[in-house]
Motif scaffolding. Structure first.
Motif, PDB file in Angstrom:
ATOM      1  N   ASP A  90       0.844  -1.196   0.000  1.00  0.00           N
ATOM      2  CA  ASP A  90       0.000   0.000   0.000  1.00  0.00           C
ATOM      3  C   ASP A  90       0.879   1.246   0.000  1.00  0.00           C
ATOM      4  O   ASP A  90       1.635   1.483   0.945  1.00  0.00           O
ATOM      5  N   GLN A  92      -0.182   4.195   0.243  1.00  0.00           N
ATOM      6  CA  GLN A  92      -0.815   5.114   1.202  1.00  0.00           C
ATOM      7  C   GLN A  92      -0.881   6.552   0.691  1.00  0.00           C
ATOM      8  O   GLN A  92      -0.712   7.503   1.436  1.00  0.00           O
ATOM      9  N   ASP A 247      -2.413   2.130  -4.362  1.00  0.00           N
ATOM     10  CA  ASP A 247      -2.952   2.987  -3.306  1.00  0.00           C
ATOM     11  C   ASP A 247      -4.256   2.370  -2.795  1.00  0.00           C
ATOM     12  O   ASP A 247      -5.278   2.418  -3.478  1.00  0.00           O
ATOM     13  N   HIS A 248      -4.198   1.781  -1.621  1.00  0.00           N
ATOM     14  CA  HIS A 248      -5.351   1.077  -1.051  1.00  0.00           C
ATOM     15  C   HIS A 248      -6.577   1.972  -0.998  1.00  0.00           C
ATOM     16  O   HIS A 248      -7.683   1.557  -1.361  1.00  0.00           O
ATOM     17  N   LEU A 261      -9.329  -6.465  -1.855  1.00  0.00           N
ATOM     18  CA  LEU A 261      -8.470  -5.973  -0.785  1.00  0.00           C
ATOM     19  C   LEU A 261      -8.887  -6.549   0.567  1.00  0.00           C
ATOM     20  O   LEU A 261      -8.032  -6.837   1.418  1.00  0.00           O
ATOM     21  N   ILE A 270      -1.368  -7.717   3.122  1.00  0.00           N
ATOM     22  CA  ILE A 270      -1.216  -6.287   2.831  1.00  0.00           C
ATOM     23  C   ILE A 270      -0.102  -5.725   3.695  1.00  0.00           C
ATOM     24  O   ILE A 270      -0.072  -5.937   4.910  1.00  0.00           O
ATOM     25  N   ARG A 272       1.839  -2.232   4.783  1.00  0.00           N
ATOM     26  CA  ARG A 272       1.721  -0.772   4.778  1.00  0.00           C
ATOM     27  C   ARG A 272       3.026  -0.107   5.224  1.00  0.00           C
ATOM     28  O   ARG A 272       3.022   1.020   5.682  1.00  0.00           O
TER      29      ARG A 272
END
Length: 280
Positions: A90, A92, A247-248, A261, A270, A272
């Motif tokens: 991700d 973010q 980009d989650h 997701l 996932i 981050r």
């Protein structure tokens, strides 16, 4: 058809059909036969032998209604101490998309790139090639946009660790760019690594696939990434490892991506953090 006693259709209506600019031809004859009830019980080849079960899990459930089975075990699809067969990094919102004007079909004359996602790609590649001793010819990079494909190829060709012999980008013509006014080039190869669009990767496979999602914006628009058949193709090309970068928050606004997701999150697939690790 005079003289024909039997006609056999073979295909997969859950993957991409051929491209056409004529709307009435967008539904293939294969799909029409399935939808009009001509065959109430079509024969399904119901066992897949390509993917690690963790890679195939979402497609088996979402697109094939749990009718597709795994004919291969996790142990048979584990390589080089890579114990995370699927991982979504991700970004973010730290890696924004860039809109690029070109003469092409994509999004009314625009394509997209995302330079920030390429730094993740480079890290994953170096981890695979040097830490895990993966042969470069077994790695593929998929991205939905031509602009990102071109930028990835340029960056990798200039990277001394990825391309130490300074090989030029090799290009091959494929069908998804046939109608472009620009030079019809789709598939790139850099030092053995294939970089191509989702459409060009249909019918192909690699041991490891890196998927650059590209779209990251404040309006949460993801373009044709919301096509479920395109997603099905993209996430089913890998045999041993599937690594996604995106980009989650942007992707999660789309109902289909939200499901995918959630599926990845429930399995702790996932990441981050900015660090790239393919083993726990």
């Amino acid at each position: 058809m005079p003289g024909v006693d039997k006609f056999v259709f073979v295909g997969d209506q859950k993957q991409l059909s051929s491209f056409t600019q004529v709307s009435n031809l967008s539904l293939s004859l294969f799909e029409r036969v399935l939808l009009n009830g001509t065959y109430q019980k079509p024969h399904m080849l119901d066992t897949q032998y390509r993917m690690h079960p963790s890679i195939s899990a979402f497609s088996r459930h979402k697109f094939y209604n749990d009718l597709l089975k795994d004919g291969i075990t996790a142990e048979q699809r584990t390589m080089n101490s890579i114990d995370r067969p699927v991982m979504f990094w991700d970004t973010q919102g730290k890696c924004s998309e860039e809109r690029v004007r070109i003469r092409t079909r994509e999004d009314n004359g625009y394509t997209y790139s995302n330079p920030g996602e390429i730094s993740y790609i480079v890290d994953i590649l170096q981890n695979l090639i040097y830490d895990k001793q993966v042969d470069k010819s077994t790695i593929g990079i998929i991205t939905p946009y031509r602009g990102q494909r071109d930028l990835i190829s340029k960056v990798l060709s200039e990277n001394e660790l990825i391309n130490p012999t300074k090989e030029e980008i090799k290009v091959d013509v494929d069908r998804d760019d046939i109608y472009n006014d620009s030079k019809p080039v789709t598939i790139h190869t850099v030092s053995g690594i294939m970089i191509a669009s989702i459409d060009a990767f249909q019918g192909r496979e690699k041991d490891f696939i890196i998927f650059s999602c590209v779209r990251s914006n404040d309006t949460r628009k993801i373009g044709f990434l919301n096509d479920e058949r395109r997603l099905n193709v993209a996430i089913t090309r890998a045999r041993y490892g599937l690594f996604l970068i995106g980009d989650h928050q942007t992707l999660d606004q789309d109902p289909l991506w939200h499901q995918y997701l959630d599926h990845l999150g429930s399995r702790e697939f996932i990441n981050r953090t900015d660090s790239v690790a393919l083993s726990r």
